[in-house]
Scaffold this motif. Structure first.
Motif: not given
Ligand code: AZC
Length: 831
Positions: A326, A363-365, A439-441, A443, A468, A811, A815-816
């Motif tokens: 993440q 994935s990225y926030t 990335t795949h998600k 948020n 995504r 998450y 996501i994970w």
């Protein structure tokens, strides 16, 4: 600690007071070479912490062993900031050893509180983003997730703020001057991090074109580990912080005197990478050293992840099955090209396979919609520092733009907006775009914020990749933000409904029924009063200022920023002053307004706000007519530790940002949990707090996101609002004409100019009348204590949703892909 050392130290690691005492004494003697007669407080503190560490080590090792044996999927939370604060209380709460350590200290002649206060905050963050990362680590361990934090061990955390003549001045935060007993340096875990050089093409044995990154310079990243215990469940996870060190120890024979000195100086240069945290909150300043820090973090972390992975698994194509990474904001988004580079250049995979692994693993926030915060690294800087990465980014972009064409046809403007590389005078890499594509998600951090990113900054991307985007409303750890910081309230709650709330915060709903229980309500309100008195004692001792504990404690603590609108509360304070002056006999509900927060050193307007708040405070606090009615106070050097004292003492929580600008907020959650009533706009997580506590239990005012848009579209004129509200006009005139700063009457013109001629971008004047009305509601409610405390209790009882345990579960599930690990860590289900 190995058995032999333990024996020498005579450490028993028993959980009773006597063994703890023996261990503290043993550490004084054998780890610190002193004894109880001669040791000073710092040394005593250190041996207390070492004794706590002894009690963590077995679980720490066992936890890691179990993850290895079971091939548990690992979650890596990469963040440039971890605002973890002090660790002693937290460790003892989680180990359930508070009383034993208290008693041990006492028997050895020390007061536990005094010892606890020796600890420097680990202030390795700016604000919300960094504190969120810290709450997440606590929740991951408590939920039993194999979750690891990765960050930088800055020698200097966020600067220390002093107030001099009302102005902020910055001092370095030398938190490591005497070292920290919490961190274990691991010389066996060290990786080279490369910079500069060039990308060299060659043809491999199979005739494929490949690239080598050559002629690089490098520094080493050295691991420092801090244990992260879960709440009474035997889980201890790890926060790994990298320190930059020089590539090789000096070969002394080859140097003459001059070269020797230069070589030592070079060590300094290398080590500068982990020297200092950049103190900017939401403003991107494209410094090369910062880019180096970001790559330093990403490169060392990916090497570490892949080394671990290879020890347990054979096929890197399974990476997304066993690893989730993440990225906390775009700061670690170089992970996209770096993982691609490793998979292709070092592991020999082709582009498609590498891309598939990369996107599925990362994935990225996103934490803000403010455009000035978005990272855009100049292509020229990347070309020099990370040439191979830049080449990969160009290739990612080329392939992506082709997809955009496939998806939307020939829409040049859209292509321009979505391109990872922005063209123009200074072409740059848009790190957010890179994050969404690679990335795949992605948020957002509150429902409203996620909606906004879909509609505004990332709209094109949402149209292309709707699946995504996902929301993960922020949360806070109930261990630190209730159990630890507000012990009287935590104990009262536990005595009424048991202690399951500590890990299942929604159980606080059981308190809903207590609103009509007079005895309980008396205790609940008494605790607030005690907390206010405790804060007053602290302020008296440290500032010599006496807070009126009978007044409403009205608190705004957060970074100083125009969008957070500290200015609006300052104007309100001044307007109250004017009202009391004009109506000396009118009854008023007494109020004590408290501010704290740091301004980015380069943010002139925010620094001016601090000066203004202090000038208004001086006026108010030195006027005898205000006595018993109004106070205003700015506390310096806001920190996690200070927040832990302020939040339990608050009656009113100020959450008054311009709608649409605060992504979530997490202070808002901490205040509500501790029974403060929110006065706030419909922004960020305030919206969800309102849904949880109910409309009657929160004071909402002002423009909504749509209202803000509409007003701007239809042509806002701040002058109209200025002229329409007498009290508001009076205060603005006073600020402009030097009423609060007679010796320097034009001092605040930057502020009044931005409000009037600058047309008040943050809509302070537009919202002020509604705000002043809302403050009247606060007064009216506070005048009826029974009703006030009902509202307060509903806040405590109904904000269970905002536990970071819930956030992390979300998450884990969405996501994970590690929802199977949830609950395993929940051995502790309350007693
Ligand atoms: C903050 C947001 O401003 C705040 O609203 C949110 O609660 C917090 O992140 C945690 O998600 N953002 C930052 O601190 N910094 C940046 C660059 O967004």
């Amino acid at each position: 600690m190995s058995t032999t050392t333990s024996k020498k130290l005579n450490v028993k690691t028993g959980m009773d007071t006597e063994s703890i005492k023996a261990d503290i004494l043993s550490h004084l003697r054998y780890s610190l070479a002193t004894d109880i007669e001669t040791a000073n407080k710092k040394e005593f503190y250190k041996s207390v912490v070492l004794s706590v560490m002894d009690r963590l080590h077995d679980s720490w090792l066992n936890t890691q062993k179990e993850y290895r044996e079971k091939k548990t999927k690992k979650i890596y939370y990469i963040s440039m900031e971890f605002l973890i604060g002090r660790l002693l209380d937290n460790a003892l709460v989680n180990l359930n050893l508070e009383q034993e350590f208290r008693d041990a200290c006492k028997d050895l002649g020390y007061d536990y509180e005094e010892i606890r206060d020796i600890e420097n905050d680990a202030a390795l963050g700016n604000g919300g983003l960094g504190r969120l990362a810290a709450c997440f680590l606590d929740s991951m361990a408590t939920l039993g997730l194999a979750g690891f934090g990765y960050g930088i061990k800055y020698d200097y955390g966020i600067f220390k703020q002093k107030i001099h003549d009302g102005y902020q001045i910055e001092r370095p935060d030398d938190w490591l001057r005497f070292g920290t007993p919490w961190a274990t340096t691991r010389p066996s875990v060290m990786y080279p991090v490369r910079f500069y050089g060039r990308s060299v093409p060659y043809t491999d044995e199979d005739g494929h074109l490949r690239f080598k990154w050559e002629n690089t310079q490098h520094v080493y990243a050295l691991a420092n580990d801090i244990p992260m215990p879960g709440f009474r469940n035997g889980v201890v996870n790890n926060l790994r912080l990298w320190k930059a060190t020089s590539p090789k120890s000096l070969d002394l024979t080859s140097f003459n005197q001059g070269e020797y000195i230069n070589a030592v100086r070079d060590i300094e240069l290398h080590e500068n990478i982990s020297r200092v945290l950049y103190p900017n909150d939401k403003i991107f300043v494209g410094q090369e050293l910062r880019l180096k820090q970001e790559y330093f973090l990403v490169s060392s972390t990916l090497q570490d992840i892949l080394r671990e992975y290879k020890q347990q698994h054979d096929d890197l194509r399974d990476l997304p099955k066993y690893v989730a990474i993440q990225c906390n904001d775009t700061h670690p988004n170089l992970a996209v090209p770096d993982l691609m580079r490793i998979l292709m250049d070092e592991e020999g995979f082709d582009w498609e396979t590498s891309w598939d692994i990369t996107v599925k693993t990362l994935s990225y926030t996103n934490h803000t919609v403010l455009p000035e915060a978005l990272e855009k690294w100049p292509v020229s800087m990347l070309r020099n520092l990370l040439p191979r990465h830049l080449q990969i980014i160009y290739e990612i972009n080329k392939r992506f733009i082709n997809k955009v064409h496939e998806h939307f046809g020939d829409d040049v403007n859209r292509v321009r907006r979505m391109s990872i590389i922005s063209e123009g005078e200074q072409p740059s890499v848009q790190m957010a775009n890179l994050g969404i594509v690679g990335t795949h998600k992605v948020n957002g951090v509150a429902a409203l914020h996620t909606d906004l990113i879909k509609k505004t900054i990332f709209r094109d991307f949402f149209e292309m990749y709707p699946e995504r985007f996902t929301n993960k409303t922020n949360g806070i750890t109930p261990r630190r933000w209730l159990k630890q910081c507000n012990k009287p309230l935590a104990d009262l709650i536990t005595s009424e409904i048991g202690d399951s709330w500590i890990t299942h915060l929604s159980d606080l709903r059981k308190l809903d029924d207590k609103v009509n229980d007079k005895k309980f309500m008396k205790k609940y309100s008494d605790i607030k009063q005690q907390n206010k008195e405790r804060l007053a004692a602290y302020v008296k001792e440290n500032y010599g200022f006496e807070l009126n504990t009978k007044a409403i404690f009205d608190i705004q603590i957060k970074r100083i920023h125009e969008y957070k609108r500290q200015l609006m509360l300052a104007i309100y304070a001044a307007a109250q002053y004017n009202y009391i002056k004009a109506n000396p006999d009118a009854p008023v509900v007494p109020r004590t307004i408290i501010f704290a927060g740091k301004a980015a050193p380069g943010y002139a307007m925010a620094k001016m706000f601090i000066k203004l708040i202090n000038s208004i405070s001086d006026k108010i606090n030195n006027d005898p007519d205000m006595e018993g009615k109004l106070q205003c106070f700015f506390l310096d050097n806001y920190s996690v530790t200070l927040a832990e004292q302020l939040i339990p003492a608050a009656d009113v929580s100020e959450q008054i940002s311009t709608a649409g600008m605060e992504a979530s907020g997490t202070g808002n959650m901490k205040f509500a949990l501790n029974g403060a009533v929110t006065i706030g706009t419909l922004d960020g997580a305030n919206v969800e707090i309102k849904e949880e506590v109910g409309d009657e239990n929160i004071i909402i005012f002002g423009l909504t996101v749509e209202g803000v848009e509409e007003l701007r579209r239809s042509g806002y004129s701040s002058w109209e609002y200025y002229n329409a509200d007498k009290a508001l006009k009076q205060v603005i005139d006073q600020i402009r004409d030097g009423f609060f700063e007679p010796d320097h009457p034009s001092l605040f013109h930057t502020i009044t100019n931005s409000l009037l001629d600058g047309n008040d971008y943050f809509l302070v004047l537009a919202d002020y009348p509604a705000y002043a009305e809302a403050q009247k509601e606060v007064d009216a409610l506070y005048s009826k204590p029974d009703e006030w405390f009902k509202v307060a209790l509903y806040n405590t009882a109904r904000v269970g949703k905002f536990s970071s345990d819930r956030t992390i579960s979300d998450y884990a599930t969405d996501i994970w892909g590690c929802e199977d690990q949830l609950n395993k860590g929940r051995e502790y289900q309350g007693s």
